[in-house]
Design an enzyme around this catalytic site. Structure first.
Site, PDB file in Angstrom:
ATOM      1  CE  LYS A  88      -4.207  -2.199   2.554  1.00 29.49           C
ATOM      2  NZ  LYS A  88      -4.721  -2.142   3.465  1.00 29.49           N
ATOM      3  CG  HIS A 118      -1.617   6.316   4.511  1.00 32.36           C
ATOM      4  ND1 HIS A 118      -1.406   6.870   5.687  1.00 32.36           N
ATOM      5  CD2 HIS A 118      -1.738   4.830   4.518  1.00 32.36           C
ATOM      6  CE1 HIS A 118      -1.774   5.806   6.582  1.00 32.36           C
ATOM      7  NE2 HIS A 118      -2.148   4.671   6.062  1.00 32.36           N
ATOM      8  CG  HIS A 142       1.970   4.992   7.001  1.00 34.14           C
ATOM      9  ND1 HIS A 142       1.534   4.543   5.612  1.00 34.14           N
ATOM     10  CD2 HIS A 142       1.925   3.875   7.660  1.00 34.14           C
ATOM     11  CE1 HIS A 142       0.798   3.177   5.751  1.00 34.14           C
ATOM     12  NE2 HIS A 142       1.051   2.793   7.011  1.00 34.14           N
TER      13      HIS A 142
END
Length: 573
Positions: free
Chosen positions: A126, A129, A132
């Site tokens: 993933k 984003h 994070h």
């Protein structure tokens, strides 16, 4: 320590007069105020005496004897105030900074137990984003503030590299994987595959993903070889981006490492009578007595979950003395469930959730999916544009270059380095300036402005003070005449500098980086005011020496604070 030394002088004498414990009085005196008089104060009602507070305050003010550190005690209602001797306060503050230098602001822990931090923790399937990003920046601060308080720290990047989501990625790669794209940019390519396979999710694909993950849990060598390759490529990609932020982890870990500890965890939970079996065969732990529901720890098909692996990880880490998880507020229930099961199973107790709010309105020129590299690249480009708006400074930077540690860059490389450092400074300060639980709106234009409450402003302040040191041709020496620092601006700057160790301690207690950030803006503002009044150029040499030590101490304190929040101070912009 300067402020501590003056607090002790007050507390020691007051303890003799009042019979109150010196430790209690020290706790009440607090951080010195940046005022020309009455830097310290004690609210007399906090002493919890049967006497009238106002009457007692007046009596204590009369009994207190001035000494070589404290100039005066005065009463105002139920408050007792103390004024320090300015010259002595300035002297002790500047000598402390000169003696401690990069260690100024640090403390010694009473019991320096090891602290294990989990932060950043992206998933290899993933995008990295905004959540994070916050975990990364805040986690780096949590690590540094613990180190400043004297604790050994192990920072772990606990990757999401296991589970059904990885099975889904593997199924997708079999259909859409491209070796050249994987080698060139593994993070983006794996994400694109993950999005594509998710858009085609059917019962068949879902079943294949579950079967693939089950093969991994059963030790299938082919599946594990591919998994390891994806994981290693992802770590290499992340490491280069983390380097731009000045972030290093003691180790990269992941859910995958917990696999040998899953069965021991199940055995432990069963021995503690914590396992309940549902009608479909799943295993849960009943936490309803704590209003935490009944989380699942094993699926009906026998596979583990994120919670299972987090708990097994505590066995792997041999029940760390203190664990801190830097995770978004939306995970609060999950963290409570994990902590409670860990406590009931006697796995760990000293566990803390450092939570934070969401980032709103984030997008980049590359679209709405936000990768950390895109954020840093966009900020760097904006700062490069700003630098070019001042041709004189830009050409000076090209010619003279920039020094950072043992490295020296010149030409375009120097400009790129400065732009990148300014960009990361902007990102970090925008993230840390408000209380961590608050949501904030991401804005490239606002955060890269040279004025206002930005990381760029702090960097420019530091670089300006470095320029004064370079050009003044005045030695930085503690053997100067402190009595020459008579102006109120000098006293206020020394008082502000002296607050830094208290600021560090306060920020640690609340685990709020904004405490440090706001202090740094206040320090930079006071430095600017003093710089406009206390000239070094053309001043008498003795006066220039005293002022130079003052500004050097302030600049050193600013640099220490910038490093504490994860910013590398620039010496030339």
């Amino acid at each position: 320590m300067s402020a501590t030394q003056f607090r002790k002088a007050i507390a020691s004498q007051l303890s003799r007069i009042t019979s109150c414990p010196e430790s209690q009085l020290l706790g009440l005196l607090g951080t010195p105020k940046t005022a020309l008089k009455q830097q310290f104060g004690i609210p007399i009602p906090r002493l919890k005496s049967q006497r009238d507070p106002t009457e007692w305050s007046n009596e204590l003010a009369h009994k207190f004897q001035p000494d070589n550190l404290i100039q005066e005690a005065s009463a105002k209602g139920p408050f007792l105030h103390f004024s320090v001797r300015p010259t002595e306060y300035i002297k002790q503050t500047l000598l402390q900074v000169h003696n401690e230098q990069s260690k100024f602001g640090c403390h010694i822990a009473d019991t320096p137990h090891t602290v294990v931090l989990d932060y950043s923790s992206p998933n290899i399937a993933k995008p990295f984003h905004a959540g994070h990003l916050r975990s990364t920046i805040l986690g780096n601060f949590v690590k540094r503030i613990h180190q400043a308080m004297g604790y050994p720290v192990v920072g772990i990047n606990y990757l999401g590299d296991w589970g059904k989501q990885y099975g889904l990625l593997a199924v997708g790669f079999a259909k859409y994987g491209d070796e050249s794209l994987l080698e060139k940019d593994p993070i983006h390519h794996l994400y694109n595959i993950y999005v594509k396979i998710n858009s085609e999710l059917t019962e068949q694909v879902d079943r294949e993903a579950n079967e693939y993950f089950k093969r991994m849990e059963e030790g299938d060598p082919v599946a594990l070889k591919q998994w390891k390759r994806f994981r290693d490529l992802s770590i290499d990609s992340y490491t280069s981006v983390y380097k731009r932020l000045g972030i290093e982890f003691e180790r990269y870990s992941g859910e995958s490492e917990t696999e040998p500890y899953i069965q021991p965890l199940y055995n432990l939970l069963q021995s503690k009578n914590l396992i309940h079996t549902t009608d479909d065969g799943a295993w849960t732990v009943d936490l309803s007595a704590y209003d935490l529901g009944s989380p699942v720890v094993r699926r009906a098909d026998g596979t583990s979950l994120y919670l299972t692996r987090d708990l097994a990880n505590l066995i792997l880490r041999q029940s760390p003395q203190k664990s801190m998880y830097i995770v978004g507020t939306e995970q609060s229930l999950y963290m409570q469930q994990m902590f409670k099961i860990a406590e009931l199973a006697s796995l760990a107790t000293n566990m803390h959730h450092v939570n934070f709010g969401r980032v709103q309105g984030m997008s980049t020129r590359k679209g709405t999916v936000v990768f950390l590299q895109d954020i840093l690249d966009t900020a760097q480009e904006q700062m490069l544009k700003n630098l070019k708006e001042n041709p004189t400074k830009y050409n000076e930077l090209l010619t003279l270059g920039v020094q950072q540690g043992d490295q020296h860059w010149v030409g375009k490389e120097a400009v790129d380095q400065v732009a990148d450092q300014l960009g990361t400074s902007a990102v970090i300060v925008q993230d840390l300036i408000a209380k961590r639980v608050k949501n904030y709106s991401f804005s490239y234009d606002r955060m890269t402005a040279a004025r206002g409450y930005t990381g760029v402003y702090l960097q420019y302040t530091h670089a300006r003070m470095c320029a004064i040191e370079r050009k003044a041709n005045t030695p930085i020496t503690p053997d100067c005449d402190f009595s020459l620092l008579e102006e109120k601006e000098a006293f206020e700057l020394a008082l502000t500098v002296s607050q830094f160790p208290d600021i560090v301690k306060s920020s640690y207690q609340s685990m709020e980086p904004c405490v440090v950030v706001h202090y740094l803006f206040r320090l930079a503002h006071v430095m600017g005011q003093a710089n406009s009044t206390l000239r070094i150029k053309d001043a008498d040499p003795k006066l220039a020496e005293a002022r130079m030590l003052l500004f050097w101490a302030a600049r050193t304190t600013l640099a220490n604070g910038l490093k504490l929040i994860g910013i590398n101070p620039l010496e030339r912009i």
